[in-house]
Scaffold this active site. Sequence first.
Site, mmCIF file in Angstrom:
data_model
loop_
_atom_site.group_PDB
_atom_site.id
_atom_site.type_symbol
_atom_site.label_atom_id
_atom_site.label_comp_id
_atom_site.label_asym_id
_atom_site.label_seq_id
_atom_site.Cartn_x
_atom_site.Cartn_y
_atom_site.Cartn_z
ATOM 1 N N ASP A 31 0.830 -1.205 0.000
ATOM 2 C CA ASP A 31 0.000 0.000 0.000
ATOM 3 C C ASP A 31 0.866 1.257 0.000
ATOM 4 O O ASP A 31 0.558 2.248 -0.646
ATOM 5 C CB ASP A 31 -0.900 0.018 1.240
ATOM 6 N N ASP A 35 0.751 4.243 -2.690
ATOM 7 C CA ASP A 35 0.521 5.648 -2.354
ATOM 8 C C ASP A 35 1.671 6.538 -2.802
ATOM 9 O O ASP A 35 1.469 7.682 -3.179
ATOM 10 C CB ASP A 35 0.307 5.802 -0.844
ATOM 11 N N SER A 80 -36.049 -3.993 -17.174
ATOM 12 C CA SER A 80 -35.915 -4.774 -15.945
ATOM 13 C C SER A 80 -36.217 -6.235 -16.279
ATOM 14 O O SER A 80 -36.519 -6.573 -17.421
ATOM 15 C CB SER A 80 -36.846 -4.234 -14.878
ATOM 16 N N LEU A 81 -36.145 -7.078 -15.285
ATOM 17 C CA LEU A 81 -36.353 -8.505 -15.499
ATOM 18 C C LEU A 81 -37.699 -8.914 -14.937
ATOM 19 O O LEU A 81 -38.157 -8.354 -13.942
ATOM 20 C CB LEU A 81 -35.271 -9.302 -14.766
ATOM 21 N N GLU A 170 -24.089 -3.655 -11.322
ATOM 22 C CA GLU A 170 -24.721 -3.213 -10.091
ATOM 23 C C GLU A 170 -23.676 -2.550 -9.206
ATOM 24 O O GLU A 170 -22.606 -3.117 -8.992
ATOM 25 C CB GLU A 170 -25.301 -4.453 -9.394
ATOM 26 N N LYS A 285 -30.316 -16.564 -17.536
ATOM 27 C CA LYS A 285 -30.265 -15.940 -18.866
ATOM 28 C C LYS A 285 -29.957 -16.999 -19.917
ATOM 29 O O LYS A 285 -29.051 -17.811 -19.713
ATOM 30 C CB LYS A 285 -29.150 -14.892 -18.915
ATOM 31 N N CYS A 403 -53.031 13.441 19.907
ATOM 32 C CA CYS A 403 -51.589 13.258 20.086
ATOM 33 C C CYS A 403 -51.315 12.483 21.383
ATOM 34 O O CYS A 403 -51.817 12.864 22.446
ATOM 35 C CB CYS A 403 -50.902 14.616 20.126
ATOM 36 N N CYS A 421 -49.575 16.162 14.676
ATOM 37 C CA CYS A 421 -50.041 16.905 15.832
ATOM 38 C C CYS A 421 -49.764 18.365 15.532
ATOM 39 O O CYS A 421 -48.634 18.726 15.193
ATOM 40 C CB CYS A 421 -49.272 16.478 17.084
ATOM 41 N N CYS A 427 -46.135 20.849 22.252
ATOM 42 C CA CYS A 427 -46.028 19.386 22.301
ATOM 43 C C CYS A 427 -44.559 19.014 22.563
ATOM 44 O O CYS A 427 -43.683 19.346 21.759
ATOM 45 C CB CYS A 427 -46.539 18.827 20.973
#
Length: 666
Positions: A31, A35, A80-81, A170, A285, A403, A421, A427
């Site tokens: 990492d 970086d 859509s499906l 997705e 499918k 109320c 209310c 209140c």
Amino acid sequence: MNEIERIDQLREELHLHNYQYYVLNAPVISDQEFDRLMRELQDLEAKHPEHYDANSPSVRVGSDLNKDFQQVEHRYPMLSLGNTYSEAEVTEFFDRVSKSLNEEYEICCEMKFDGTSISLTYEDGKLVRAVTRGDGVRGDDVTDNVKTIRSIPLVLNGSGYPASFEIRGEILMPWTVFEELNRERELREEPLFANPRNAASGTLKSQNSAVVASRKLDAYLYYLLGEELPCDGHFENLQEAAKWGFKVSDIMRKVKTLPEVFEFIRYWDVERKNLPVATDGIVLKVNSLRQQRHLGYTAKSPRWAIAYKFQAERALTRLEKVTYQVGRTGAVTPVANLTPVQLSGTVVKRASLHNADIIASLDLHVGDQVYVEKGGEIIPKITGVEVALRPAGSPKVAFITTCPECGSPLVRYEDEAAHYCTNDAACPPQIKGRIEHFISRRAMNIEGLGPETVDLFFQEGLIRDAADLYALRAADICRLERMGEKSAENILQGIERSKQVPYERVLFALGIRFVGETVAKKVARAFRSIDALRGATLDDLLHVDEIGEKIAASILRYFANPKNQDFIERLSEAGLQLEAATEEEEGRTDRLAGQSIVISGVFAQHSRDEYKEMIERNGGKNVGSISKKTSFILAGENMGPAKLEKAQKLGIPIWTEEQFLAYLDV
Ligand code: IVH
């Protein structure tokens, strides 16, 4: 090698490392090394703005420059499906396909991911556009936000891809990220996301791509569209796409018979609980594109595919009674109190009932045996009643007419599902709710005060509205239980500091209905002081971008109320910012509102103190040490290795001073 060549080399290397890390989950460099390369690239890019590339790996950091989204038309509509819930319907699907094709075929079985769908367009191997589903014909162009999602390639690998194609999939928020995000939101008293799908789609629509970048979204791609796809098989095309750099699920199986389909369904219905992301079914499918074309489409969905939805886990339990909660706006929410029951690993005692219409449509009776489901939501809901088990003579649930907190009659406005209310002046939960909103982080951000303290002060008669906070004295607070001199001092300091909160946030803090953060900003820009706003006519208000009848009417109603006029008068006397800052103070923004920023290293363009000041001027908070709550690190040269390691471990973004200054437009 000159600097331009080095930029190109770094971009190429970083695209590859990114792919190895985020798509293959198999990084080949540390990492730190990643970086370091990214920092080198960012520094060189800052020196060579003429060599800008919209698809550079450095855009993953995001920016907040994108404003409202453009609507664009999909080249191929996003259909859509068809959904099914039973094996019998899957069998029917198979029969239909067999009859229509009248030849052998393969079915590709895959997971149905439960996120928000996206269509990505690539031209010459570069991501050029990312569009949400929208209404299927047109969607929002969210390219800048999508570019921050690390598993989506900005530039493709190899050379085997078509010159132009779309790929759909997705966007998901992994469970762990979702849970962490909600934990943080709970601490900050922000509304929780109900499920990872809402969190993912909410994030994707954020106006600030740096926020998107920090939310760690992921994406699976499952559908290719284009004139020149490499193979006839859907499955085979996706395997190619995986080579170009896309994240394609490896839970995909080609089968030929129904029993194999059912085996896949039954296996994954259980095993999906161990996946890192939410799924809600299986998609089947027909694999061959030629056969897909033969089968064609209905008006809404393809005839060559179908979704089998998993049955949400549910439990049957008894409805003990319905109680009611009153919110800050006076909206009354019914809550089902249940005999505790075990559901997906937790005990459920309460379920939300939303409003009177839902109660009526369920035809709920007290004592009913009801079905509760969680289905990815945090708050379970009641989805049905077992009428056959209804005890004789059990009374129908009748929505209350007064109320539960103050006894005032409830009203229901036209076009609204909720009951309210109307006794907003007296209140208690409404009063407390308004004060809590006023002091909340995104409004006046009064530190040291929280709902419990507000409750205590209210009980003790110290405050009746938020303006009373400014009249509090240390002696009033000290004499209360659990309050020492130190806490009193903290609270008073927090209150004092809030007098500097800019006008637009004060406007938001007032809690005028329908005036959220964004609207408050727009209003503050159009009417530079509360006096100007108070004097505005309906016409004046309607001229402001994004203010329609509903908001305008609400603002007029607010200022017409003498109690509100008196409230504002007292805030004004207390010294709150009730007009926009003058030119010389204009540098103040809330671009960093809510962000905790650690400064580390040595800087070239400004001193540390100047950066500190900039952070504060822009509404952020400078903190000393790195924790999970740190939003990002403003890093100069020679950031300490311990800090670097910690930041990387916690996945906290590191910004260079150039990025920071660019972000603030200075
Ligand atoms: S294929 C023409 N495959 O389900 C059909 N969709 O109602 C193209 N989805 O909007 C979609 N996982 O958001 C396909 N493996 C998968 C999927 C999937 C989830 C979603 C997608 C679509 C909806 C269909």
